[in-house]
Design a protein around this motif. Structure first.
Motif, mmCIF file in Angstrom:
data_model
loop_
_atom_site.group_PDB
_atom_site.id
_atom_site.type_symbol
_atom_site.label_atom_id
_atom_site.label_comp_id
_atom_site.label_asym_id
_atom_site.label_seq_id
_atom_site.Cartn_x
_atom_site.Cartn_y
_atom_site.Cartn_z
ATOM 1 N N UNK A 482 0.826 -1.267 -0.044
ATOM 2 C CA UNK A 482 -0.026 -0.119 -0.039
ATOM 3 C C UNK A 482 0.907 1.143 0.118
ATOM 4 N N UNK A 483 1.568 1.713 -1.137
ATOM 5 C CA UNK A 483 2.093 2.869 -1.314
ATOM 6 C C UNK A 483 1.485 4.035 -0.681
ATOM 7 N N UNK A 484 0.507 4.236 -0.922
ATOM 8 C CA UNK A 484 -0.277 5.424 -0.503
ATOM 9 C C UNK A 484 -0.178 5.556 1.129
ATOM 10 N N UNK A 485 0.160 4.410 1.872
ATOM 11 C CA UNK A 485 0.147 4.464 3.415
ATOM 12 C C UNK A 485 1.250 5.283 3.881
ATOM 13 N N UNK A 486 2.280 5.496 2.888
ATOM 14 C CA UNK A 486 3.161 6.309 3.405
ATOM 15 C C UNK A 486 3.305 7.882 2.812
ATOM 16 N N UNK A 515 9.396 9.103 -3.924
ATOM 17 C CA UNK A 515 8.999 8.057 -5.087
ATOM 18 C C UNK A 515 9.602 6.738 -5.079
ATOM 19 N N UNK A 516 10.983 6.812 -4.677
ATOM 20 C CA UNK A 516 11.764 5.580 -4.856
ATOM 21 C C UNK A 516 11.018 4.599 -3.787
ATOM 22 N N UNK A 521 7.722 -0.207 -1.911
ATOM 23 C CA UNK A 521 6.808 -0.649 -1.106
ATOM 24 C C UNK A 521 5.589 -1.009 -1.919
ATOM 25 N N UNK A 522 5.839 -1.130 -3.119
ATOM 26 C CA UNK A 522 4.588 -1.527 -3.733
ATOM 27 C C UNK A 522 4.119 -3.271 -3.609
ATOM 28 N N UNK A 526 9.236 -5.871 -4.812
ATOM 29 C CA UNK A 526 9.413 -4.347 -5.261
ATOM 30 C C UNK A 526 10.905 -3.671 -4.927
ATOM 31 N N UNK A 527 11.405 -4.107 -3.850
ATOM 32 C CA UNK A 527 12.750 -3.477 -3.604
ATOM 33 C C UNK A 527 13.650 -3.768 -4.725
ATOM 34 N N UNK A 528 13.765 -5.543 -5.203
ATOM 35 C CA UNK A 528 14.637 -5.740 -6.242
ATOM 36 C C UNK A 528 14.199 -4.877 -7.439
#
Length: 536
Positions: A482-486, A515-516, A521-522, A526-528
């Motif tokens: 949940x990228x929006x949670x950031x 953004x990164x 966080x996707x 997603x880190x890789x």
């Protein structure tokens, strides 16, 4: 064979297993040192035993010195009880070469191991005796940057420091309180000059050490514990100097495999073990070969001929430039980048990370590509040669058991120097740091690391850090997938100049880091994916 003075008498046995031993009389050196000490060192751990102890051992073997070093621990006394004492203060140094070969030597220069227990104790009486000795030339330290801290991140006195200030110099508990008290004792017993030398891996280490010791003394003066004359003597660098230094040598935790090999060769009791206070220790120290020590040559009571053992003795500006080169460009930023991403991607060895094309690209871009254009050239060492050795020799050494988890310790205390100084240099040169990509990615990786969830979505243990509770609280509620949670969560951290040395939004990269971070966080993997996207 036993690693003891008696055990060294069987010279042929040590030679047979490829271990060089001191050419000097270790017992005689220990006796002479106790009688007329020249050098006492706080912090009896691995880098001291292998590197600093090894320097004096070299001088002793060359006949250029006749005294050793006294080692002191101010807390965590297990290493003195469980390593120094059983082995007559001897150290087995093991140098790990990239080709798999090792050099083994017994270091005999550590003449005495002391538990500094302040108050009405025999140990404290011995410490005072040493500090009162006119022969004492140098007091040095490898106690980590935390050992010098009197104040917390909020600017208030830390509780142990406040307690020492209130109680006075009779029985201080902190390392800085003990040093200030012992120097007061030296002043009262002849006031012979002395050099007080931080050899810790931190920026402006001599300045930090001086500020803490002098502050402690000044606070005691206000309360009537010490005289104004003592504070004046302590503040006069022609009497008590605080030289700056830069140290560099990787000494990871002892390898169980190395311990087994030593025991298989016939050397007894080499197995690493967990001490009473949960420290992982061994009678040997394993380390890489490359090592650097640069010290400001300011020693008002003389010093050992350290330049004969490979130490660079120079002026303060040059020390500062070497330290800045290493810490802000050529080594430490690369280490931190590997540390946080290594934890996220499941690595347990730095050398293994260097086989990862994305991570190898990251350290290359953090150092040679983004760091070198603004590197500080100290002249006595080549930045290009230094960073080339780091990337091509030191980090990939498969026989160095160094871990990203170890290097990830205290990252909040490091990012301001390791990344922040390069960011500030770009702002000064270009008006902003928008050209940077790898360094923002490293910072995003650190924030992602602080969630304690790896790239497979599994929880892992975060390394110790004095700001860990504060930082994880600010990131609370951020959820993988949940990228929006950031949203809004990173702003208080990235704008904190106390962490990064500047407001990263004003530097032009705060939004890029956000953004990164959100990309990382996707979801699982997603880190890789993010790392590969920016590094390919």
């Amino acid at each position: 064979m036993k690693l003891t003075i008696e055990g060294l008498k069987d010279k042929d046995a040590w030679k047979k297993v490829g271990v060089s031993i001191p050419t000097y009389d270790v017992a005689a050196v220990q006796s002479a040192t106790r009688s007329a000490p020249v050098w006492i060192h706080f912090g009896a751990g691995n880098i001291f035993r292998m590197f600093i102890g090894g320097l004096q051992d070299t001088l002793l073997n060359k006949g250029l010195a006749d005294k050793g070093i006294i080692a002191v621990e101010t807390f965590g006394y297990d290493i003195i009880d469980e390593i120094y004492a059983p082995h007559d203060n001897l150290v087995l140094g093991v140098t790990l070469k990239p080709d798999g070969n090792v050099d083994k030597r017994v270091i005999g220069s550590l003449a005495e191991g002391i538990k500094s227990i302040p108050g009405d104790t025999a140990e404290w009486a011995r410490m005072k005796q040493i500090f009162a000795s006119p022969s004492l030339q140098m007091v040095s330290f490898t106690i980590t940057e935390k050992g010098y801290a009197l104040y917390g991140s909020d600017g208030s006195l830390l509780a142990p420091a406040a307690a020492d200030i209130e109680a006075g110099p009779a029985a201080p508990k902190t390392a800085m309180g003990q040093v200030a008290a012992l120097l007061a004792h030296r002043f009262a017993n002849g006031a012979t000059p002395v050099a007080v030398v931080s050899m810790d891996n931190c920026s402006h280490n001599g300045e930090k050490l001086r500020a803490s010791v002098v502050t402690m003394a000044q606070e005691w003066q206000k309360k009537g514990f010490v005289s104004a004359e003592f504070v004046a003597w302590l503040s006069d660098e022609s009497k008590v100097s605080f030289p700056w230094s830069m140290i560099d040598k990787i000494t990871p935790r002892p390898s169980e495999e190395i311990g087994k090999k030593l025991e298989n060769a016939g050397i007894e009791q080499m197995k690493p073990f967990i001490s009473k206070h949960k420290t992982y220790i061994a009678p040997f120290v394993n380390a890489e070969g490359p090592q650097y020590l640069v010290i400001e040559d300011r020693f008002p009571n003389g010093r050992p001929p350290l330049e004969k053992a490979g130490v660079y003795l120079t002026d303060r500006d040059t020390v500062n430039n070497v330290e800045r080169m290493k810490v802000t460009t050529c080594l430490n930023p690369l280490h931190t980048s590997l540390a946080v991403y290594g934890c996220l991607l499941g690595y347990n060895l730095i050398a293994d990370e260097m086989k990862d094309k994305d991570l190898a690209a990251l350290v290359h871009k953090v150092g040679p590509v983004e760091g070198m254009p603004v590197v500080t050239d100290p002249k006595i060492l080549s930045p290009k040669a230094f960073v080339d050795e780091v990337i091509n020799v030191r980090l990939p050494n498969p026989f160095m058991p160094d871990t990203p988890q170890r290097i990830a310790c205290d990252t909040s205390q490091k990012v301001g120097i390791r990344f922040g100084e390069t960011i500030k240099s770009y702002v000064e040169k270009d008006g902003d740091a928008k050209k940077l990509t790898a360094i923002p990615l490293a910072i995003a990786g650190w924030l992602r690391y602080l969630l304690g969830i790896d790239d497979e979505g599994k929880a892992f243990e975060l390394s110790p850090d004095p700001m860990l509770d504060e930082l994880t609280a600010k990131l609370s509620g951020i959820t993988l997938g949940k990228p929006e949670s950031a949203d809004g969560k990173l702003t208080p951290i990235l704008s904190n100049a106390n962490i990064f040395g500047s407001d990263l939004y004003k530097a032009g990269i705060g939004e890029k880091i956000e953004v990164m971070f959100k990309e990382e966080l996707a979801g699982v993997g997603a880190v890789r994916a993010t790392l590969h996207k920016y590094m390919s």
